[in-house]
Scaffold this motif. Structure first.
Motif, PDB file in Angstrom:
ATOM      1  N   HIS A  34      11.287  30.199  17.871  1.00  0.00           N
ATOM      2  CA  HIS A  34      10.412  31.083  17.104  1.00  0.00           C
ATOM      3  C   HIS A  34      10.036  32.303  17.929  1.00  0.00           C
ATOM      4  CE1 HIS A  34       6.871  32.569  14.973  1.00  0.00           C
ATOM      5  NE2 HIS A  34       6.146  32.345  16.052  1.00  0.00           N
ATOM      6  N   TYR A  61       4.653  17.658  12.070  1.00  0.00           N
ATOM      7  CA  TYR A  61       4.199  19.036  12.231  1.00  0.00           C
ATOM      8  C   TYR A  61       2.704  19.183  11.936  1.00  0.00           C
ATOM      9  CZ  TYR A  61       9.071  20.692  12.389  1.00  0.00           C
ATOM     10  OH  TYR A  61      10.378  20.929  12.734  1.00  0.00           O
ATOM     11  N   ASP A 121       3.233  30.187  19.120  1.00  0.00           N
ATOM     12  CA  ASP A 121       2.133  31.133  19.297  1.00  0.00           C
ATOM     13  C   ASP A 121       1.133  30.624  20.326  1.00  0.00           C
ATOM     14  OD1 ASP A 121       3.297  32.762  17.411  1.00  0.00           O
ATOM     15  OD2 ASP A 121       2.014  32.078  15.754  1.00  0.00           O
ATOM     16  N   ALA A 122       0.857  29.309  20.306  1.00  0.00           N
ATOM     17  CA  ALA A 122      -0.089  28.733  21.262  1.00  0.00           C
ATOM     18  C   ALA A 122       0.450  28.844  22.688  1.00  0.00           C
ATOM     19  CB  ALA A 122      -0.365  27.273  20.909  1.00  0.00           C
ATOM     20  N   LYS A 163       1.100  20.738  13.868  1.00  0.00           N
ATOM     21  CA  LYS A 163       1.240  22.172  14.101  1.00  0.00           C
ATOM     22  C   LYS A 163       2.720  22.465  13.885  1.00  0.00           C
ATOM     23  CE  LYS A 163      -2.456  23.449  17.365  1.00  0.00           C
ATOM     24  NZ  LYS A 163      -2.734  24.036  18.703  1.00  0.00           N
ATOM     25  N   THR A 164       3.016  23.549  13.208  1.00  0.00           N
ATOM     26  CA  THR A 164       4.407  23.905  12.970  1.00  0.00           C
ATOM     27  C   THR A 164       5.021  24.452  14.252  1.00  0.00           C
ATOM     28  OG1 THR A 164       3.864  26.179  12.346  1.00  0.00           O
ATOM     29  CG2 THR A 164       3.833  24.511  10.586  1.00  0.00           C
ATOM     30  N   GLN A 169       3.502  27.709  15.066  1.00  0.00           N
ATOM     31  CA  GLN A 169       2.151  27.607  15.626  1.00  0.00           C
ATOM     32  C   GLN A 169       2.193  27.160  17.081  1.00  0.00           C
ATOM     33  OE1 GLN A 169       0.616  24.961  12.558  1.00  0.00           O
ATOM     34  NE2 GLN A 169      -0.677  26.593  11.724  1.00  0.00           N
ATOM     35  N   TRP A 170       3.091  26.228  17.399  1.00  0.00           N
ATOM     36  CA  TRP A 170       3.243  25.824  18.800  1.00  0.00           C
ATOM     37  C   TRP A 170       3.716  27.002  19.640  1.00  0.00           C
ATOM     38  CZ3 TRP A 170       0.701  22.022  20.442  1.00  0.00           C
ATOM     39  CH2 TRP A 170       0.580  20.814  19.745  1.00  0.00           C
TER      40      TRP A 170
END
Length: 227
Positions: A203, A148, A157-158, A150-151, A154-155
């Motif tokens: 998420h 991770y 959101d990206a 990026k969590t 975060q992925w």
């Protein structure tokens, strides 16, 4: 042993960096001084020393994987190591080993380091079917760990930012298109492992930003609609 382990400069320092072997020094990943410290490759028996050592390994692994865009690690070498930077990007030849001092982490030590990442929620076990496996049995095999840097949040959101920036909202895309399609080439989430992609989309789903659809018997892949 505590004082000995504390001697090298902390990870992230710019002092006396150690470059990946065989790489252009201006472009190579900059290893911290502790990577050239022989005791770093032997798990310390003293609890305080080991805690500090594992913390340094966590930081180093996340930085290395972020730099080389590595999404998974395993205790033993696999065939999916990045090839863009040659041997310097192979974690079992450069991250978990230092030929200059003839030291390397054993597979058992790598399992311990990866388990520590999982315990700190900076990684998750992933079995061959792509399903997360957080059970202790995973640490006794060559199971891969999703790293991770990026969590999943975060992925997610990206991905959502990209969806809106490119006008893909309200459209339906397959998971394959999101991770390997022409439209996503050049994005950080390009070639994101399916298990990590599913976690990222979950998420978004919990936030009401995406609806996930299962694949059909006709062979259509899993899909997602962004709202």
């Amino acid at each position: 042993m505590v004082a000995t382990m504390a001697r090298p400069t902390a990870i992230g320092s710019s002092a006396a960096p150690h470059d990946a072997a065989g790489s252009d020094s201006s472009k190579a990943f900059r290893f911290p001084p502790v990577h050239a410290f022989p005791p770093f490759y032997t798990l310390q028996p003293n609890p305080v020393s080991r805690s500090q050592q594992l913390s340094q390994w966590r930081t180093l692994i996340l930085d290395f994987c972020r730099y080389h865009r590595i999404f998974t690690l395993a205790p033993l070498p696999t065939t999916d190591a990045p090839t863009g930077h040659g041997e310097a990007a192979d974690p079992h030849k450069s991250l978990f080993a230092n030929r200059a001092i003839q030291r390397s982490l054993s597979p058992e030590a790598i399992r311990t380091v990866l388990s520590d990442l999982v315990d700190h929620k900076q990684a998750a076990w992933d079995d061959a079917s792509g399903k997360k496996n957080a059970g202790p049995a995973a640490a006794n095999t060559n199971a891969k760990a999703l790293i991770y840097w990026k969590t999943p949040a975060q992925w997610g959101d990206a991905i959502y930012d990209w969806v809106f920036a490119t006008g893909q909202n309200k459209s339906i895309m397959t998971l394959f298109e999101l991770s390997h399609g022409d439209l996503v080439q050049g994005q950080d989430f390009y070639e994101l492992p399916t298990a990590l992609l599913r976690a990222a989309l979950k998420h978004l789903s919990t936030q009401g930003k995406a609806q996930i659809f299962a694949g059909t018997e006709a062979g259509d892949g899993e899909g997602v609609k962004f709202v």
